[in-house]
Design a protein around this motif. Structure first.
Motif, PDB file in Angstrom:
ATOM      1  N   GLU A 264       0.758  -1.182  -0.008  1.00  0.00           N
ATOM      2  CA  GLU A 264      -0.057   0.201   0.026  1.00  0.00           C
ATOM      3  C   GLU A 264       0.805   1.467  -0.099  1.00  0.00           C
ATOM      4  OE1 GLU A 264      -3.221   1.639   2.941  1.00  0.00           O
ATOM      5  OE2 GLU A 264      -3.425  -0.746   2.436  1.00  0.00           O
ATOM      6  N   LEU A 265       1.939   1.306   0.787  1.00  0.00           N
ATOM      7  CA  LEU A 265       2.892   2.342   0.843  1.00  0.00           C
ATOM      8  C   LEU A 265       3.578   2.478  -0.503  1.00  0.00           C
ATOM      9  CD1 LEU A 265       4.399   2.027   4.427  1.00  0.00           C
ATOM     10  CD2 LEU A 265       2.897   3.971   3.648  1.00  0.00           C
ATOM     11  N   LEU A 266       4.119   1.504  -1.056  1.00  0.00           N
ATOM     12  CA  LEU A 266       4.842   1.660  -2.414  1.00  0.00           C
ATOM     13  C   LEU A 266       3.761   2.105  -3.389  1.00  0.00           C
ATOM     14  CD1 LEU A 266       7.053  -1.234  -2.008  1.00  0.00           C
ATOM     15  CD2 LEU A 266       7.701   0.843  -2.281  1.00  0.00           C
ATOM     16  N   ASN A 267       2.566   1.842  -3.236  1.00  0.00           N
ATOM     17  CA  ASN A 267       1.629   2.150  -4.366  1.00  0.00           C
ATOM     18  C   ASN A 267       1.382   3.639  -3.966  1.00  0.00           C
ATOM     19  OD1 ASN A 267      -0.147   2.125  -6.404  1.00  0.00           O
ATOM     20  ND2 ASN A 267      -2.164   1.915  -4.718  1.00  0.00           N
ATOM     21  N   LYS A 268       1.438   4.258  -2.807  1.00  0.00           N
ATOM     22  CA  LYS A 268       1.341   5.767  -2.417  1.00  0.00           C
ATOM     23  C   LYS A 268       2.541   6.498  -3.114  1.00  0.00           C
ATOM     24  CE  LYS A 268       0.488   6.723   1.929  1.00  0.00           C
ATOM     25  NZ  LYS A 268      -0.848   7.534   2.316  1.00  0.00           N
ATOM     26  N   VAL A 269       3.805   5.764  -3.011  1.00  0.00           N
ATOM     27  CA  VAL A 269       4.729   6.785  -3.438  1.00  0.00           C
ATOM     28  C   VAL A 269       5.166   6.155  -4.902  1.00  0.00           C
ATOM     29  CG1 VAL A 269       5.791   6.812  -1.180  1.00  0.00           C
ATOM     30  CG2 VAL A 269       6.770   4.963  -2.536  1.00  0.00           C
ATOM     31  N   GLY A 270       4.277   5.606  -5.784  1.00  0.00           N
ATOM     32  CA  GLY A 270       4.306   5.498  -7.104  1.00  0.00           C
ATOM     33  C   GLY A 270       5.323   4.447  -7.376  1.00  0.00           C
ATOM     34  N   LEU A 271       5.513   3.459  -6.508  1.00  0.00           N
ATOM     35  CA  LEU A 271       6.552   2.367  -6.936  1.00  0.00           C
ATOM     36  C   LEU A 271       6.055   0.827  -6.818  1.00  0.00           C
ATOM     37  CD1 LEU A 271       9.478   3.384  -4.823  1.00  0.00           C
ATOM     38  CD2 LEU A 271       9.378   3.534  -7.238  1.00  0.00           C
ATOM     39  N   SER A 272       4.579   1.037  -7.233  1.00  0.00           N
ATOM     40  CA  SER A 272       3.894  -0.573  -7.303  1.00  0.00           C
ATOM     41  C   SER A 272       4.525  -1.238  -8.084  1.00  0.00           C
ATOM     42  CB  SER A 272       2.432   0.061  -7.575  1.00  0.00           C
ATOM     43  OG  SER A 272       2.149   0.434  -8.526  1.00  0.00           O
ATOM     44  N   THR A 273       5.144  -0.769  -9.405  1.00  0.00           N
ATOM     45  CA  THR A 273       5.446  -1.713 -10.321  1.00  0.00           C
ATOM     46  C   THR A 273       7.113  -2.153 -10.013  1.00  0.00           C
ATOM     47  OG1 THR A 273       6.141   0.254 -11.439  1.00  0.00           O
ATOM     48  CG2 THR A 273       4.246  -0.926 -12.006  1.00  0.00           C
TER      49      THR A 273
ATOM     50  N   GLN B  39      13.611   7.056  -7.296  1.00  0.00           N
ATOM     51  CA  GLN B  39      12.898   6.015  -6.956  1.00  0.00           C
ATOM     52  C   GLN B  39      13.446   5.499  -5.492  1.00  0.00           C
ATOM     53  OE1 GLN B  39      13.489   3.954 -10.461  1.00  0.00           O
ATOM     54  NE2 GLN B  39      11.590   4.155 -11.271  1.00  0.00           N
ATOM     55  N   GLN B  40      14.670   5.574  -5.320  1.00  0.00           N
ATOM     56  CA  GLN B  40      15.241   5.110  -4.114  1.00  0.00           C
ATOM     57  C   GLN B  40      14.860   5.906  -3.029  1.00  0.00           C
ATOM     58  OE1 GLN B  40      19.509   3.716  -3.736  1.00  0.00           O
ATOM     59  NE2 GLN B  40      19.409   4.159  -6.104  1.00  0.00           N
ATOM     60  N   GLN B  41      14.914   7.055  -3.366  1.00  0.00           N
ATOM     61  CA  GLN B  41      14.486   8.110  -1.902  1.00  0.00           C
ATOM     62  C   GLN B  41      12.987   8.022  -1.839  1.00  0.00           C
ATOM     63  OE1 GLN B  41      15.458   8.995   0.635  1.00  0.00           O
ATOM     64  NE2 GLN B  41      16.424  11.030   0.260  1.00  0.00           N
ATOM     65  N   ARG B  42      12.142   7.681  -2.855  1.00  0.00           N
ATOM     66  CA  ARG B  42      10.694   7.485  -2.520  1.00  0.00           C
ATOM     67  C   ARG B  42      10.562   6.063  -1.771  1.00  0.00           C
ATOM     68  NH1 ARG B  42       7.914   7.091  -7.668  1.00  0.00           N
ATOM     69  NH2 ARG B  42       9.845   7.434  -8.697  1.00  0.00           N
ATOM     70  N   ALA B  43      11.296   4.933  -2.212  1.00  0.00           N
ATOM     71  CA  ALA B  43      11.484   3.566  -1.295  1.00  0.00           C
ATOM     72  C   ALA B  43      11.652   4.100   0.224  1.00  0.00           C
ATOM     73  CB  ALA B  43      12.234   2.696  -1.734  1.00  0.00           C
ATOM     74  N   ALA B  44      12.899   4.828   0.209  1.00  0.00           N
ATOM     75  CA  ALA B  44      13.186   5.380   1.603  1.00  0.00           C
ATOM     76  C   ALA B  44      12.015   5.813   2.569  1.00  0.00           C
ATOM     77  CB  ALA B  44      14.473   6.123   1.584  1.00  0.00           C
ATOM     78  N   ILE B  45      11.266   6.838   1.676  1.00  0.00           N
ATOM     79  CA  ILE B  45      10.130   7.478   2.327  1.00  0.00           C
ATOM     80  C   ILE B  45       9.064   6.397   2.998  1.00  0.00           C
ATOM     81  CG2 ILE B  45       8.286   9.144   2.118  1.00  0.00           C
ATOM     82  CD1 ILE B  45      10.217  10.912   0.448  1.00  0.00           C
ATOM     83  N   ALA B  46       8.796   5.621   1.850  1.00  0.00           N
ATOM     84  CA  ALA B  46       7.830   4.366   2.440  1.00  0.00           C
ATOM     85  C   ALA B  46       8.353   3.691   3.459  1.00  0.00           C
ATOM     86  CB  ALA B  46       7.580   3.648   1.163  1.00  0.00           C
ATOM     87  N   ARG B  47       9.799   3.540   3.602  1.00  0.00           N
ATOM     88  CA  ARG B  47      10.310   2.579   4.628  1.00  0.00           C
ATOM     89  C   ARG B  47       9.990   3.300   5.857  1.00  0.00           C
ATOM     90  NH1 ARG B  47      16.421   0.795   5.204  1.00  0.00           N
ATOM     91  NH2 ARG B  47      16.359   3.134   5.030  1.00  0.00           N
TER      92      ARG B  47
END
Ligand code: ADP
Ligand code: MG
Length: 261
Positions: free
Chosen positions: A140-149, A162-170
């Motif tokens: 759900e969080l990865l979807n929110k930060v646009g990384l669902s794929t 993309q890495q920074q968006r993943a870090a935010i999701a983390r």
């Protein structure tokens, strides 16, 4: 910026008289800052003025010498750098860290884990969340930060943005009460900055409390509820963006902002 963000007598982060020195070098010299729930606060100031140290003290990556920090219902207080740090203090530090999400300039994802695994890890290890539940929340969080794929990609297969968006999701996966960002876009190619700022803006719209150290003045002007100007380990001036950028009160603030305007 949320219209209803600023509420009197209603703070999620309260810092009073915060001091921190390194080897006799005073870096924070009595910082007071109160932040209401859902506010987005931008910290600006010259290099070396103590912005990173302040954020690191807020989530106890550095233990402050003196002052008070309250985040949610966790209160930490020290009267001096010599004050002994007992087990009770350390227990509160662990609680406080769970309540504070931190995002660094340099992403800091685990390189040997996929994006999905990166986000599942802390809730499972620290909060004892079951794998299936952690995975559902992570997706759900990865979807929110646009990384669902990109859930099964490794960090090295992602762009910096993309890495920074993943870090935010983390960081969000721990359900923090406040998110801290230390120059989150400074290591990115210019073309990747906006995708990260947009995630922070979206979180603001959803009501997350955020403190952001950044040089992105357009973001600060458009999204922040208040801007804090730091210099020499002190807060020189705090104002809403429209006032800070058009009519700063302090000469030091004016001088600093001239470079950006
Ligand atoms: P900023 O983020 O505003 O550029 P910093 O908080 O990184 O500023 O640094 C403020 C000052 O504190 C600098 O003089 C820096 O050298 C010093 N400092 C920061 N961390 C440490 C540390 N771990 N040990 C010694 N000095 C430090
Ligand atoms: Mg810094």
């Amino acid at each position: 910026m949320r219209e209803n963000a600023v509420a009197e007598n209603n703070t999620v982060v309260a810092v009073n008289g915060l001091h921190k020195s390194f080897h006799g070098n005073a870096v924070l010299k009595g910082v007071d800052l109160h932040i209401a729930p859902q506010e987005l606060t931008v910290l600006i100031g010259p290099s070396g003025c103590g912005k990173s140290t302040f954020l690191r003290c807020l989530n106890c990556l550095e233990i402050f010498d003196q002052g008070k920090i309250s985040i949610g219902d966790i209160n930490l207080e020290r009267t001096s750098a010599q004050a002994p740090l007992d087990n009770q203090f350390h227990a509160k530090v662990r609680q406080l860290r769970i309540n504070v999400g931190m995002v660094f300039q340099s992403f800091n994802l685990f390189p040997h884990l996929t994006v999905l695994q990166n986000i599942m890890k802390a809730p499972m290890v620290v909060r004892g969340v079951a794998a299936a539940q952690a995975e559902a929340a992570a997706r759900e969080l990865l979807n929110k930060v646009g990384l669902s794929t990109h859930v099964n990609h490794y960090p090295s297969q992602l762009s910096g943005g993309q890495q920074q968006r993943a870090a935010i999701a983390r960081a969000l996966a721990m359900q923090p009460k406040v998110m801290l960002y230390d120059e989150p876009t400074s290591a990115l190619d210019p073309g990747l900055v906006d995708e990260v700022l947009q995630v922070m803006q979206k979180l603001d719209e959803e009501g997350m409390t955020q403190i952001v150290v950044t040089h992105e003045m357009r973001f600060a002007r458009d999204v922040a509820d208040k801007i804090v100007y730091f210099e020499g380990g002190e807060i020189v001036e705090t104002a809403p963006p429209e006032q800070m950028f058009s009519a700063p009160k302090d000469e030091r603030t004016r001088k600093f902002l001239k470079r950006f305007l």
